[in-house]
Design an enzyme around this catalytic site. Sequence first.
Site, PDB file in Angstrom:
ATOM      1  N   PRO A 107      47.173  26.148  45.898  1.00  0.00           N
ATOM      2  CG  PRO A 107      46.993  25.377  43.284  1.00  0.00           C
ATOM      3  CD  PRO A 107      47.606  26.575  44.849  1.00  0.00           C
ATOM      4  CD  GLU A 108      49.073  23.078  50.969  1.00  0.00           C
ATOM      5  OE1 GLU A 108      49.580  21.982  52.576  1.00  0.00           O
ATOM      6  OE2 GLU A 108      48.469  24.153  52.508  1.00  0.00           O
ATOM      7  CG  HIS A 121      42.513  36.400  35.678  1.00  0.00           C
ATOM      8  ND1 HIS A 121      43.032  37.924  36.871  1.00  0.00           N
ATOM      9  CD2 HIS A 121      40.829  36.861  36.213  1.00  0.00           C
ATOM     10  CE1 HIS A 121      42.323  38.041  37.373  1.00  0.00           C
ATOM     11  NE2 HIS A 121      41.086  37.802  37.260  1.00  0.00           N
ATOM     12  NE  ARG A 135      46.319  35.929  45.990  1.00  0.00           N
ATOM     13  CZ  ARG A 135      47.064  35.949  46.807  1.00  0.00           C
ATOM     14  NH1 ARG A 135      48.157  36.119  47.664  1.00  0.00           N
ATOM     15  NH2 ARG A 135      45.440  36.151  47.640  1.00  0.00           N
TER      16      ARG A 135
END
Length: 279
Positions: free
Chosen positions: A2-3, A94, A113
């Site tokens: 995500p930016e 997750h 992650r």
Amino acid sequence: MPELPEVETVRKGLVRLIQGKTIEKVTVRWPRIIESPEVTQFQTLLIGQTIEDVQRRGKFLIFKLTDVDMISHLRMEGKYEFYSATDNQTLDKHTHVVFVFTDGTSLHYNDVRKFGRMTLTEKDQSLSYKGIRQLGPEPVPEVFFLTPFQEKLRRSSKAIKPLLLDQKLVTGLGNIYVDEALWEAQIHPETPANVLDEAETECLYQAIIDVLGRAVEAGGTTIRTYANALGEAGKFQLSLNAYGQTGLPCSRCGTPIVKIKVAQRGTHYCPTCQVWRGR
């Protein structure tokens, strides 16, 4: 990853979904997500806190609570998922942090992650947090000014792409949007910053504002797993001119877009429109 446009879209979704809600319980299932304070204190301090607002600085989300600020960075694949009181709220492997609200709704932080981080700061002190304090201005003309930007470029011999990625000149530019801004400005990603002339740096300045502004309006770019807090995908990928376009014709000149590595990052550019210039 995500930016800025994706994080801004998440922020807007969170405001719509959780603003005004009060936290009843917090469960942390992966302790390393919490940077500070220690996990038990983190969970305890948030009980009874009402979410007054959700703000953003760069790629950081700032949850403004009754007595504290909570800073959240999504890193590579972090995302928030909202559940109503009647939804099946089964946790998957997750799901690492769960915020349960007094009305029975909940907010889950998922991160494949496990790179994302959360931290609490004193009320209204989030801008002093080390990661936020180092950021350059937001990419909007109200705070991002051309002259200081040009002066900093003139003082650096670093390649323009990694210089833009370090967040100190202007915040919010990640790999996708640097490629897009450099394509729009017709600048090769490996060109040393101090080689660029005044017209080129002004063009780049405008391209940064334009690309990020359009991406925010489009809800970000959906690459692989990204979706916002409402479960919606961004649409800016429909407007990409360089990133991910390897082998496709440049929309400006028709030359196939090529992909190279710059500062260990996959980088896309047009070899005709974006010609490298050395010192």
